[in-house]
Design a protein around this motif. Structure first.
Motif, PDB file in Angstrom:
ATOM      1  N   LEU A  79       0.828  -1.214   0.000  1.00 29.79           N
ATOM      2  CA  LEU A  79       0.000   0.000   0.000  1.00 29.79           C
ATOM      3  C   LEU A  79       0.863   1.265   0.000  1.00 29.79           C
ATOM      4  O   LEU A  79       0.487   2.272  -0.598  1.00 29.79           O
ATOM      5  CB  LEU A  79      -0.960   0.000   1.198  1.00 29.79           C
ATOM      6  CG  LEU A  79      -2.015  -1.105   1.188  1.00 29.79           C
ATOM      7  CD1 LEU A  79      -2.839  -1.067   2.466  1.00 29.79           C
ATOM      8  CD2 LEU A  79      -2.903  -0.991  -0.034  1.00 29.79           C
ATOM      9  N   LEU A  80       2.011   1.207   0.669  1.00 27.34           N
ATOM     10  CA  LEU A  80       2.933   2.348   0.632  1.00 27.34           C
ATOM     11  C   LEU A  80       3.391   2.603  -0.798  1.00 27.34           C
ATOM     12  O   LEU A  80       3.409   3.746  -1.264  1.00 27.34           O
ATOM     13  CB  LEU A  80       4.147   2.102   1.522  1.00 27.34           C
ATOM     14  CG  LEU A  80       5.248   3.163   1.381  1.00 27.34           C
ATOM     15  CD1 LEU A  80       4.844   4.447   2.082  1.00 27.34           C
ATOM     16  CD2 LEU A  80       6.561   2.659   1.905  1.00 27.34           C
ATOM     17  N   TRP A  81       3.721   1.534  -1.500  1.00 21.91           N
ATOM     18  CA  TRP A  81       4.198   1.676  -2.871  1.00 21.91           C
ATOM     19  C   TRP A  81       3.075   2.145  -3.795  1.00 21.91           C
ATOM     20  O   TRP A  81       3.313   2.918  -4.731  1.00 21.91           O
ATOM     21  CB  TRP A  81       4.849   0.392  -3.351  1.00 21.91           C
ATOM     22  CG  TRP A  81       6.092   0.144  -2.561  1.00 21.91           C
ATOM     23  CD1 TRP A  81       6.273  -0.785  -1.583  1.00 21.91           C
ATOM     24  CD2 TRP A  81       7.303   0.907  -2.620  1.00 21.91           C
ATOM     25  NE1 TRP A  81       7.533  -0.659  -1.045  1.00 21.91           N
ATOM     26  CE2 TRP A  81       8.190   0.369  -1.654  1.00 21.91           C
ATOM     27  CE3 TRP A  81       7.739   1.982  -3.386  1.00 21.91           C
ATOM     28  CZ2 TRP A  81       9.472   0.866  -1.441  1.00 21.91           C
ATOM     29  CZ3 TRP A  81       9.020   2.482  -3.182  1.00 21.91           C
ATOM     30  CH2 TRP A  81       9.860   1.929  -2.226  1.00 21.91           C
ATOM     31  N   ALA A  82       1.845   1.695  -3.511  1.00 23.33           N
ATOM     32  CA  ALA A  82       0.701   2.176  -4.295  1.00 23.33           C
ATOM     33  C   ALA A  82       0.508   3.675  -4.077  1.00 23.33           C
ATOM     34  O   ALA A  82       0.262   4.425  -5.027  1.00 23.33           O
ATOM     35  CB  ALA A  82      -0.563   1.406  -3.914  1.00 23.33           C
ATOM     36  N   LYS A  83       0.640   4.120  -2.818  1.00 19.06           N
ATOM     37  CA  LYS A  83       0.558   5.564  -2.531  1.00 19.06           C
ATOM     38  C   LYS A  83       1.659   6.327  -3.263  1.00 19.06           C
ATOM     39  O   LYS A  83       1.411   7.395  -3.845  1.00 19.06           O
ATOM     40  CB  LYS A  83       0.694   5.816  -1.024  1.00 19.06           C
ATOM     41  CG  LYS A  83      -0.526   5.580  -0.208  1.00 19.06           C
ATOM     42  CD  LYS A  83      -0.266   5.798   1.281  1.00 19.06           C
ATOM     43  CE  LYS A  83       0.405   7.131   1.538  1.00 19.06           C
ATOM     44  NZ  LYS A  83       0.638   7.399   2.955  1.00 19.06           N
ATOM     45  N   ALA A  84       2.861   5.777  -3.230  1.00 18.62           N
ATOM     46  CA  ALA A  84       3.998   6.439  -3.883  1.00 18.62           C
ATOM     47  C   ALA A  84       3.783   6.534  -5.394  1.00 18.62           C
ATOM     48  O   ALA A  84       4.076   7.566  -6.009  1.00 18.62           O
ATOM     49  CB  ALA A  84       5.289   5.694  -3.564  1.00 18.62           C
ATOM     50  N   VAL A  85       3.254   5.461  -5.980  1.00 20.55           N
ATOM     51  CA  VAL A  85       2.997   5.468  -7.429  1.00 20.55           C
ATOM     52  C   VAL A  85       1.932   6.504  -7.770  1.00 20.55           C
ATOM     53  O   VAL A  85       2.075   7.256  -8.745  1.00 20.55           O
ATOM     54  CB  VAL A  85       2.587   4.056  -7.911  1.00 20.55           C
ATOM     55  CG1 VAL A  85       1.979   4.092  -9.295  1.00 20.55           C
ATOM     56  CG2 VAL A  85       3.796   3.125  -7.881  1.00 20.55           C
ATOM     57  N   LEU A  86       0.862   6.576  -6.973  1.00 21.07           N
ATOM     58  CA  LEU A  86      -0.182   7.567  -7.237  1.00 21.07           C
ATOM     59  C   LEU A  86       0.344   8.989  -7.073  1.00 21.07           C
ATOM     60  O   LEU A  86       0.003   9.887  -7.848  1.00 21.07           O
ATOM     61  CB  LEU A  86      -1.391   7.330  -6.332  1.00 21.07           C
ATOM     62  CG  LEU A  86      -2.199   6.072  -6.638  1.00 21.07           C
ATOM     63  CD1 LEU A  86      -3.301   5.881  -5.602  1.00 21.07           C
ATOM     64  CD2 LEU A  86      -2.776   6.130  -8.041  1.00 21.07           C
ATOM     65  N   GLN A  87       1.184   9.202  -6.065  1.00 19.49           N
ATOM     66  CA  GLN A  87       1.778  10.525  -5.859  1.00 19.49           C
ATOM     67  C   GLN A  87       2.691  10.880  -7.037  1.00 19.49           C
ATOM     68  O   GLN A  87       2.676  12.017  -7.527  1.00 19.49           O
ATOM     69  CB  GLN A  87       2.546  10.550  -4.543  1.00 19.49           C
ATOM     70  CG  GLN A  87       2.889  11.919  -4.056  1.00 19.49           C
ATOM     71  CD  GLN A  87       1.678  12.695  -3.581  1.00 19.49           C
ATOM     72  OE1 GLN A  87       0.724  12.138  -3.067  1.00 19.49           O
ATOM     73  NE2 GLN A  87       1.729  13.984  -3.752  1.00 19.49           N
ATOM     74  N   ALA A  88       3.470   9.916  -7.497  1.00 18.74           N
ATOM     75  CA  ALA A  88       4.343  10.149  -8.652  1.00 18.74           C
ATOM     76  C   ALA A  88       3.514  10.409  -9.908  1.00 18.74           C
ATOM     77  O   ALA A  88       3.875  11.263 -10.732  1.00 18.74           O
ATOM     78  CB  ALA A  88       5.271   8.951  -8.856  1.00 18.74           C
ATOM     79  N   LEU A  89       2.400   9.688 -10.040  1.00 19.19           N
ATOM     80  CA  LEU A  89       1.505   9.916 -11.172  1.00 19.19           C
ATOM     81  C   LEU A  89       0.956  11.340 -11.138  1.00 19.19           C
ATOM     82  O   LEU A  89       0.913  12.028 -12.163  1.00 19.19           O
ATOM     83  CB  LEU A  89       0.362   8.897 -11.162  1.00 19.19           C
ATOM     84  CG  LEU A  89      -0.714   9.075 -12.240  1.00 19.19           C
ATOM     85  CD1 LEU A  89      -0.119   8.925 -13.633  1.00 19.19           C
ATOM     86  CD2 LEU A  89      -1.837   8.060 -12.015  1.00 19.19           C
ATOM     87  N   LEU A 141      -5.791   4.533   0.898  1.00 16.08           N
ATOM     88  CA  LEU A 141      -4.645   3.651   1.089  1.00 16.08           C
ATOM     89  C   LEU A 141      -3.936   3.953   2.415  1.00 16.08           C
ATOM     90  O   LEU A 141      -3.522   3.023   3.127  1.00 16.08           O
ATOM     91  CB  LEU A 141      -3.667   3.785  -0.084  1.00 16.08           C
ATOM     92  CG  LEU A 141      -4.232   3.417  -1.461  1.00 16.08           C
ATOM     93  CD1 LEU A 141      -3.201   3.667  -2.545  1.00 16.08           C
ATOM     94  CD2 LEU A 141      -4.722   1.992  -1.491  1.00 16.08           C
ATOM     95  N   ALA A 142      -3.828   5.226   2.753  1.00 15.43           N
ATOM     96  CA  ALA A 142      -3.206   5.618   4.023  1.00 15.43           C
ATOM     97  C   ALA A 142      -4.014   5.104   5.214  1.00 15.43           C
ATOM     98  O   ALA A 142      -3.441   4.616   6.203  1.00 15.43           O
ATOM     99  CB  ALA A 142      -3.070   7.136   4.097  1.00 15.43           C
ATOM    100  N   THR A 143      -5.318   5.181   5.125  1.00 13.71           N
ATOM    101  CA  THR A 143      -6.179   4.687   6.209  1.00 13.71           C
ATOM    102  C   THR A 143      -6.013   3.183   6.365  1.00 13.71           C
ATOM    103  O   THR A 143      -5.915   2.670   7.487  1.00 13.71           O
ATOM    104  CB  THR A 143      -7.647   5.046   5.908  1.00 13.71           C
ATOM    105  OG1 THR A 143      -7.764   6.467   5.771  1.00 13.71           O
ATOM    106  CG2 THR A 143      -8.557   4.575   7.025  1.00 13.71           C
ATOM    107  N   LEU A 144      -6.006   2.466   5.245  1.00  7.80           N
ATOM    108  CA  LEU A 144      -5.812   1.026   5.315  1.00  7.80           C
ATOM    109  C   LEU A 144      -4.463   0.676   5.940  1.00  7.80           C
ATOM    110  O   LEU A 144      -4.359  -0.233   6.781  1.00  7.80           O
ATOM    111  CB  LEU A 144      -5.930   0.410   3.911  1.00  7.80           C
ATOM    112  CG  LEU A 144      -7.340   0.417   3.303  1.00  7.80           C
ATOM    113  CD1 LEU A 144      -7.287   0.002   1.845  1.00  7.80           C
ATOM    114  CD2 LEU A 144      -8.285  -0.452   4.105  1.00  7.80           C
ATOM    115  N   MET A 145      -3.418   1.427   5.549  1.00  6.85           N
ATOM    116  CA  MET A 145      -2.100   1.192   6.125  1.00  6.85           C
ATOM    117  C   MET A 145      -2.108   1.434   7.636  1.00  6.85           C
ATOM    118  O   MET A 145      -1.537   0.653   8.396  1.00  6.85           O
ATOM    119  CB  MET A 145      -1.059   2.123   5.489  1.00  6.85           C
ATOM    120  CG  MET A 145      -0.551   1.667   4.165  1.00  6.85           C
ATOM    121  SD  MET A 145       0.642   2.829   3.482  1.00  6.85           S
ATOM    122  CE  MET A 145       1.929   2.759   4.699  1.00  6.85           C
ATOM    123  N   SER A 146      -2.755   2.514   8.062  1.00  6.47           N
ATOM    124  CA  SER A 146      -2.759   2.850   9.488  1.00  6.47           C
ATOM    125  C   SER A 146      -3.502   1.822  10.334  1.00  6.47           C
ATOM    126  O   SER A 146      -3.308   1.734  11.532  1.00  6.47           O
ATOM    127  CB  SER A 146      -3.339   4.241   9.715  1.00  6.47           C
ATOM    128  OG  SER A 146      -4.747   4.224   9.508  1.00  6.47           O
TER     129      SER A 146
END
Length: 150
Positions: A79-89, A141-146
């Motif tokens: 999920l961290l990597w998914a967040k990073a990919v979306l932020q990069a997108l 994604l951040a909520t799921l991670m937390s």
């Protein structure tokens, strides 16, 4: 515990800042409002969008390395990597907008009769809205991670 809370606060504040500046930029990108006086304001908002991107990245990295969960757990979380990919997108989607604003600024310096076609402005606004729609997924994604997912 306090360090973690402050790092999370900084990260959330950076994300909210990004949302605010992207929203402000989108609201200013209207065919009836884009003229020579609005262009410098749009360029300032665009700069703040990039500052916000940098703040999100810096606070995210601080959370990874100084937060309570640490890099061992976070760096293996998809999920961290998914967040990073979306932020990069989002950043990749923002770059052409920055270049267009720079181009429009140079065009506007050429003459007093500068004006953009309404279709061009509407297309740019849709592009900004698309970035906002990508951003909506990141807090999920951040909520799921937390809550321990990932």
């Amino acid at each position: 515990m306090l360090t973690d809370a402050l790092l999370l606060y900084l990260h959330l504040s950076a994300m909210l800042g990004l949302a605010v500046f992207l929203t402000a930029k989108t609201s200013q990108m209207r065919p009836d409002a884009l003229d020579l006086t609005a262009l410098p304001r749009l360029r300032r908002l665009d700069a703040w969008v990039w500052v916000s991107f940098a703040a999100v990245l810096a606070s995210g990295l601080a959370l990874i390395f100084w937060g309570s969960k640490g890099p061992d757990w976070l760096l293996h979380n998809p999920l961290l990597w998914a967040k990073a990919v979306l932020q990069a997108l989002m950043a990749a989607m923002s770059w052409p907008s920055t270049l267009r604003l720079r181009h429009w600024h140079h065009q506007s310096q050429q003459g007093a009769g500068w004006q953009l076609a309404h279709a061009t402005v509407r297309r740019e606004r849709r592009w900004l809205m698309a970035q906002s729609h990508v951003m909506v997924v990141i807090p999920l994604l951040a909520t799921l991670m937390s809550h321990g997912f990932g």
